[in-house]
Write a protein that holds these residues in place. Structure first.
Motif, PDB file in Angstrom:
ATOM      1  N   ASN A 450       0.854  -1.334  -0.036  1.00 29.70           N
ATOM      2  CA  ASN A 450       0.022   0.040   0.064  1.00 29.70           C
ATOM      3  C   ASN A 450       1.040   1.252   0.004  1.00 29.70           C
ATOM      4  OD1 ASN A 450      -2.163   1.651   0.235  1.00 29.70           O
ATOM      5  ND2 ASN A 450      -2.626   1.445   2.218  1.00 29.70           N
ATOM      6  N   PHE A 451       0.738   2.161  -0.982  1.00 29.83           N
ATOM      7  CA  PHE A 451       1.503   3.246  -1.228  1.00 29.83           C
ATOM      8  C   PHE A 451       0.668   4.358  -0.793  1.00 29.83           C
ATOM      9  CE2 PHE A 451       3.036   6.822  -3.650  1.00 29.83           C
ATOM     10  CZ  PHE A 451       4.297   7.055  -3.000  1.00 29.83           C
ATOM     11  N   ILE A 452       1.120   5.171   0.034  1.00 32.05           N
ATOM     12  CA  ILE A 452       0.154   6.373   0.482  1.00 32.05           C
ATOM     13  C   ILE A 452       0.949   7.576   0.296  1.00 32.05           C
ATOM     14  CG2 ILE A 452      -0.865   7.246   2.529  1.00 32.05           C
ATOM     15  CD1 ILE A 452      -1.043   4.379   3.665  1.00 32.05           C
ATOM     16  N   THR A 453       0.326   8.571  -0.169  1.00 32.78           N
ATOM     17  CA  THR A 453       1.147   9.905  -0.091  1.00 32.78           C
ATOM     18  C   THR A 453      -0.068  11.076   0.361  1.00 32.78           C
ATOM     19  OG1 THR A 453       2.005  11.586  -1.478  1.00 32.78           O
ATOM     20  CG2 THR A 453       0.417  10.386  -2.422  1.00 32.78           C
ATOM     21  N   TYR A 454       0.277  12.147   1.102  1.00 28.99           N
ATOM     22  CA  TYR A 454      -0.763  13.194   1.475  1.00 28.99           C
ATOM     23  C   TYR A 454      -0.031  14.578   1.485  1.00 28.99           C
ATOM     24  CZ  TYR A 454       1.107  13.411   6.111  1.00 28.99           C
ATOM     25  OH  TYR A 454       1.807  13.370   7.344  1.00 28.99           O
ATOM     26  N   PHE A 455      -1.005  15.462   1.433  1.00 27.10           N
ATOM     27  CA  PHE A 455      -0.545  16.989   1.780  1.00 27.10           C
ATOM     28  C   PHE A 455      -1.675  17.547   2.428  1.00 27.10           C
ATOM     29  CE2 PHE A 455      -1.095  21.657   0.727  1.00 27.10           C
ATOM     30  CZ  PHE A 455      -0.085  21.885   0.933  1.00 27.10           C
ATOM     31  N   SER A 456      -1.370  18.204   3.601  1.00 28.58           N
ATOM     32  CA  SER A 456      -2.169  18.884   4.562  1.00 28.58           C
ATOM     33  C   SER A 456      -1.560  20.336   4.705  1.00 28.58           C
ATOM     34  CB  SER A 456      -1.967  17.997   5.940  1.00 28.58           C
ATOM     35  OG  SER A 456      -3.108  18.686   6.504  1.00 28.58           O
ATOM     36  N   ARG A 457      -2.770  21.105   4.854  1.00 28.19           N
ATOM     37  CA  ARG A 457      -2.484  22.562   4.850  1.00 28.19           C
ATOM     38  C   ARG A 457      -3.206  23.189   6.134  1.00 28.19           C
ATOM     39  NH1 ARG A 457      -1.440  27.478   0.628  1.00 28.19           N
ATOM     40  NH2 ARG A 457      -1.481  29.065   1.916  1.00 28.19           N
ATOM     41  N   TYR A 458      -3.127  23.802   6.990  1.00 30.21           N
ATOM     42  CA  TYR A 458      -3.624  24.375   8.414  1.00 30.21           C
ATOM     43  C   TYR A 458      -3.367  25.803   8.276  1.00 30.21           C
ATOM     44  CZ  TYR A 458      -5.105  25.646  12.943  1.00 30.21           C
ATOM     45  OH  TYR A 458      -5.719  26.312  14.192  1.00 30.21           O
ATOM     46  N   ASN A 459      -4.414  26.769   8.342  1.00 27.23           N
ATOM     47  CA  ASN A 459      -4.181  28.041   8.576  1.00 27.23           C
ATOM     48  C   ASN A 459      -5.156  28.677   9.508  1.00 27.23           C
ATOM     49  OD1 ASN A 459      -3.537  27.577   5.315  1.00 27.23           O
ATOM     50  ND2 ASN A 459      -2.368  29.559   6.186  1.00 27.23           N
ATOM     51  N   ILE A 460      -4.597  29.504  10.333  1.00 26.99           N
ATOM     52  CA  ILE A 460      -5.414  30.205  11.308  1.00 26.99           C
ATOM     53  C   ILE A 460      -5.096  31.708  10.975  1.00 26.99           C
ATOM     54  CG2 ILE A 460      -4.126  29.865  13.214  1.00 26.99           C
ATOM     55  CD1 ILE A 460      -6.946  30.103  15.012  1.00 26.99           C
ATOM     56  N   ASP A 461      -5.866  32.820  10.899  1.00 27.72           N
ATOM     57  CA  ASP A 461      -5.682  34.162  10.557  1.00 27.72           C
ATOM     58  C   ASP A 461      -6.668  34.821  11.373  1.00 27.72           C
ATOM     59  OD1 ASP A 461      -3.326  33.859   8.437  1.00 27.72           O
ATOM     60  OD2 ASP A 461      -4.982  32.709   7.671  1.00 27.72           O
ATOM     61  N   ALA A 462      -5.941  35.975  11.965  1.00 26.61           N
ATOM     62  CA  ALA A 462      -6.911  36.785  12.882  1.00 26.61           C
ATOM     63  C   ALA A 462      -6.436  38.328  12.490  1.00 26.61           C
ATOM     64  CB  ALA A 462      -6.899  36.563  14.190  1.00 26.61           C
ATOM     65  N   THR A 463      -7.505  39.192  12.459  1.00 23.14           N
ATOM     66  CA  THR A 463      -7.173  40.375  12.372  1.00 23.14           C
ATOM     67  C   THR A 463      -8.320  41.327  13.399  1.00 23.14           C
ATOM     68  OG1 THR A 463      -6.768  40.667   9.925  1.00 23.14           O
ATOM     69  CG2 THR A 463      -7.303  42.680  10.748  1.00 23.14           C
ATOM     70  N   ASP A 464      -7.666  42.062  14.465  1.00 20.68           N
ATOM     71  CA  ASP A 464      -8.105  42.840  15.333  1.00 20.68           C
ATOM     72  C   ASP A 464      -7.831  44.141  15.349  1.00 20.68           C
ATOM     73  OD1 ASP A 464      -9.613  43.538  17.579  1.00 20.68           O
ATOM     74  OD2 ASP A 464      -8.107  42.195  19.167  1.00 20.68           O
ATOM     75  N   TYR A 465      -8.975  45.141  15.022  1.00 22.27           N
ATOM     76  CA  TYR A 465      -8.535  46.575  15.149  1.00 22.27           C
ATOM     77  C   TYR A 465      -9.003  47.187  16.478  1.00 22.27           C
ATOM     78  CZ  TYR A 465      -8.748  51.415  14.171  1.00 22.27           C
ATOM     79  OH  TYR A 465      -8.705  52.809  13.966  1.00 22.27           O
ATOM     80  N   ARG A 466      -8.230  47.823  17.094  1.00 25.27           N
ATOM     81  CA  ARG A 466      -8.560  48.402  18.270  1.00 25.27           C
ATOM     82  C   ARG A 466      -8.553  49.818  18.330  1.00 25.27           C
ATOM     83  NH1 ARG A 466      -4.065  44.491  21.316  1.00 25.27           N
ATOM     84  NH2 ARG A 466      -5.055  42.808  21.219  1.00 25.27           N
ATOM     85  N   VAL A 467      -9.943  50.456  18.488  1.00 25.45           N
ATOM     86  CA  VAL A 467     -10.174  51.751  18.084  1.00 25.45           C
ATOM     87  C   VAL A 467      -9.505  52.657  19.426  1.00 25.45           C
ATOM     88  CG1 VAL A 467     -12.202  53.706  18.134  1.00 25.45           C
ATOM     89  CG2 VAL A 467     -12.474  51.124  17.161  1.00 25.45           C
ATOM     90  N   GLU A 468      -9.566  52.105  20.652  1.00 27.02           N
ATOM     91  CA  GLU A 468      -9.039  53.068  21.741  1.00 27.02           C
ATOM     92  C   GLU A 468      -7.325  53.356  21.321  1.00 27.02           C
ATOM     93  OE1 GLU A 468      -9.467  49.334  22.981  1.00 27.02           O
ATOM     94  OE2 GLU A 468     -11.129  49.739  21.603  1.00 27.02           O
TER      95      GLU A 468
END
Length: 844
Positions: A450-468
């Protein structure tokens, strides 16, 4: 209806039926027709494939033409009809019949109870009973049935072949899959669809899944928490603790693709659609040498892998999301499986959504309610999968997969004061996409690969604008992983299997933070290559199961070699008792760290990072366990003692809320304890109780004290459940959990804060010296299924989490009072309150 040649062959194979006559020598029907054409000077009109492979007794030469036609009709399932004195037509009968069969394992010693019988193209199905027998009535004579059972090769058989057995149920033998000696030990474990293998791993079969308390569908990562030794201290699938480990110490695989995503709704819902998932294997110890990189457990999910040539699917909706799946045959050898799910939370704010929202976003910048300003949020999630199955022939199979998971949150806040209106917009995106493929080859009866291959991509992105402060904060965490693996299995005989293999992984991670006004930017990238060789021997006979393996891991960047032995033994002492011994060494080169409280809006406080073999070392574990099992009359009792040491953890990985919160140090934890489970199953019910006792302590040499309780040190945990089939179509499940509250650290009385330079910090007392109140929760579910038509099945499920609306505190920490720096404010995070949910789905 046009019949394919292979279907006609299966339909008419075995020739004619002998009705109460002694069998004599049979000859091909095609030869009989030629003889009759000459004898009566007539012409038969027929399709060659309709009469191919049919043999009958030769009609008596004394028969008249009418007697001959009657004879042919009685000996075959063909329709012979004389149009006149010259022409006779031949056609295939199309009528309904009743069939039955008995399903055996290939050694003819074991009846397969609960095997799935599916009538292709019309959607009807059944299961074998306790005697391995199934019966179906009023199905087309030209139908084809698929017989399948976990751990065995599926088989296609024609209805006519079953019907030809006449008064006897045909014996059907399913061959064991060549790569598996590991047989099912307990067919129904807690609930239908949960099974236990000989090696101690637990298998969740979502297609046969029954019902568990509080669940409205077979949520994969919620379901595994019913197992002893598996906890979630904050009732989140994003924080599954197996024998005292953290969530990032669980290796999660979906069709051999490594997944980094924690869960929908930031941990409350499993991101893996269960409808195309065939089985989920959970291993806590004694793992196969094929797997590493998860020092606490391996959760291995497999989707359906058989080309059925049958179009089927389903769709469902609940208070949170809607989903659908399809199995689409393209050709006889090619099939496509697809699924998709999307939340409806941006369209409908159900009571379930409100409870989930409050639970997920408490103690974060995202607030469900505020009296001081207006807020609005737009949250949704979706996931999708696709799998292409291609069988080149019986010996070569090719598969290609894709999975995508996404959570998205947009949050706006508007503050109005006497002089101006201030607004703030923040967003958060969390994604995981994976691609995989494999080629299974059966070179001969003993050798497969059994020949197995894979690619995995994980992203977490955040933008926070602070008015003060007129400041914008952006954060990003990215994981890129590519892997390849080759497994070679040599099945020496029915009892002995050898495995050899090689695995390569390249993992890259990026962490980035950017702040405006004043400008600050930090970007860190790391890449790690890992090579591994592994081998194991698996032996199984009536009394002994043995799997011994070895894995060699080489980290190219550090020029470091780690040796990982594995052992898994189960020995029957009698028909009632068995003992088991498991042990393993494992390593892990990825981990999650908690940087600071407002990471990713405070909703997701963890970032994936790679080890550097310095301040973040390779985590290693050593674990051993010993247990005893008792099994009689579907009463299963088991007790397992375990001892586990995990070295190479970091203080930043544990998320301390104490004096060590901002310290950098490496240490270890030691977990030891006892797991107990008693489970009684019967035809209409299943009842179980499990108990886990464990102690779990940290050891950090540079800290004072150096030894103190783990953040997930849950000393006592009891769970119980009861499933009951009220009627054939109505099922109910009730269950609950009672466990100690997790440890926390309180400030020193009358001296709650301390000044450190320009900062004021909480002055914590001895770490984790206090415990929260006991956690208690009672859940229930009700399921009713019915047929909308002969080929369409429907089900309605209602579930309630925390029926008693128990006010459970799942985490407690302290922060400096902004109005009085000498005081510390207590912050309590609470579990879900009373949370109802309903679902409706159809399958065809």
């Amino acid at each position: 209806m046009v019949l394919n040649k292979w279907l006609i062959f299966a339909l008419l194979f075995s020739g004619s039926i002998c009705l109460g006559q002694n069998s004599t020598k049979k000859i091909p029907l095609s030869e009989v027709i030629i003889t009759l054409e000459k004898q009566f000077n007539i012409k038969f009109s027929y399709a060659v494939e309709d009469v191919a492979n049919i043999s009958i007794e030769k009609p008596k030469v004394t028969f008249t033409l009418k007697e001959t036609i009657d004879f042919l009709n009685s000996k075959t399932l063909l329709n012979f009809k004389a149009l006149d004195d010259r022409y006779v037509t031949v056609s295939v009968l199309n009528k309904a019949i009743s069939v039955c069969g008995i399903v055996f394992s290939d050694d003819m010693k074991s009846l397969l109870v609960g095997a799935s019988i599916f009538v292709n193209n019309i959607g009807r199905s059944t299961l074998t009973d306790r005697n391995g027998t199934f019966k179906l009535q009023n199905i087309p004579i030209n139908a084809t049935l698929t017989i399948s059972y976990m751990g065995f090769e599926s088989k296609l058989i024609s209805a006519y072949e079953l019907f030809s057995a006449q008064n006897n149920c045909k014996e059907i033998v399913l061959p064991t899959k060549n790569e598996e000696l590991n047989q099912v030990l307990i067919n129904v474990y807690l609930t239908p669809g949960l099974q236990k293998y000989l090696d101690g791993s637990t298998v969740l079969n979502t297609k046969k899944f029954g019902i568990l308390p509080g669940l409205i569908e077979p949520d994969i990562l919620q379901s595994v928490q019913v197992l002893p030794g598996v906890e979630s201290t904050n009732e989140s699938i994003a924080n599954i603790n197996v024998r005292g480990g953290t969530n990032d110490q669980n290796l999660v695989l979906w069709d051999n693709i490594k997944m980094y995503h924690s869960g929908h709704f930031f941990g409350l819902i499993s991101p893996y659609n269960p409808n195309l998932t065939n089985k989920v294997i959970v291993s806590k110890n004694g793992t196969s040498a094929e797997y590493s990189d998860g020092v606490s457990s391996t959760i291995n999910m497999h989707t359906k892998d058989v080309v059925t040539n049958t179009f089927s699917g389903g769709a469902g909706i609940n208070s949170i999301s809607a989903e659908t799946y399809l199995e689409i045959p393209i050709t006889k050898k090619l099939e496509l499986h697809i699924s998709g799910r999307r939340s409806i939370t941006d369209l409908l704010k159900s009571p379930t959504y409100t409870k989930y929202f409050e639970r997920s976003f408490q103690d974060t910048e995202i607030n469900a309610d505020s009296d001081q300003h207006d807020t609005s949020s737009d949250f949704y999630f979706y996931d999708y999968t696709a799998k292409l199955l291609f069988d080149l022939n019986e010996k070569h199979q090719f598969r290609a997969n894709i999975i995508g998971i996404n959570n998205a949150l947009d949050y706006s806040e508007r503050r109005i004061n006497t002089t101006q209106t201030q607004s703030k917009t923040s967003n958060l995106s969390q994604k995981n996409i994976g691609y995989g493929g494999n080629w299974k080859a059966q070179w001969n009866s003993k050798l497969s690969s059994n020949f197995i291959t894979y690619f995995s991509r994980y992203n977490i992105d955040a933008t926070d604008y602070r008015v003060e402060t007129d400041q914008r904060l952006t954060e990003a965490n990215e994981v890129l992983e590519t892997g390849a693996k080759i497994n070679t299995n040599y099945k020496k005989n029915d009892h002995l299997n050898l495995l050899f293999g090689y695995q390569f992984n390249e993992t890259g991670m990026l962490n980035q933070t950017t702040v405006s006004a004043p400008f600050f930017s930090s970007t860190k990238k790391d890449v790690l290559l890992n090579h591994a060789l592994f081998s194991e021997v698996e032996f199984n006979n009536d009394k002994t199961y043995l799997r011994v393996g070895m894995r060699l891991n080489y980290f190219q960047k550090f020029e470091k070699l780690l040796v990982e032995p594995r052992i898994n033994i189960r020995q029957k002492l009698s028909n009632l008792f068995a003992i088991k011994l498991e042990g393993e060494f494992k390593n892990q080169s990825t981990t999650q760290i908690v940087d600071f409280e407002d990471d990713f809006l405070g909703v997701e406080k963890r970032r994936w990072v790679l080890v550097n073999d310095k301040d973040i070392p390779i985590a290693t574990s050593k674990q051993g366990s010993f247990g005893m099992e008792f099994n009689k009359n579907k009463l299963n009792i088991e007790a397992t003692a375990f001892y586990k040491i995990v070295d190479g953890i970091t203080a930043s990985n544990q998320g301390f809320y104490n004096r060590f919160q901002y310290e950098t140090a490496n240490g270890s934890y030691t977990a030891k304890g006892l797991e107990f489970l008693a489970n009684k199953t019967a035809r209409q019910y299943s009842v179980w109780v499990s108990y886990t006792f464990s102690t779990n302590n940290y050891e950090f040499d540079t800290f004072t004290p150096s030894t103190f309780p783990n953040n997930v040190d849950i000393r006592h945990s009891v769970s119980l459940g009861f499933n009951y089939d009220i009627t054939k179509n109505l099922k109910v499940a009730v269950g609950g959990v009672l466990r100690n509250g997790q440890p926390f650290t309180k400030p020193i009385d009358n001296n709650e804060t301390v000044i450190n330079g320009n900062n004021t910090l909480v002055n914590y007392d001895s770490p984790n010296s206090e415990n929260l109140d006991n956690f208690i929760r009672l859940d229930a579910s009700l399921n009713y299924h019915f047929n909308l038509s002969e080929s369409i099945k429907a089900s309605f499920t209602a579930g309630v989490i925390n029926i008693t609306n128990q006010d459970n505190i799942i985490n407690r920490y302290y922060k400096v009072n902004p109005n009085d720096s000498k005081d510390a404010i207590q912050v309590d995070n609470k579990s879900l309150g009373l949370t109802p949910n309903i679902s409706f789905r159809v399958n065809f």
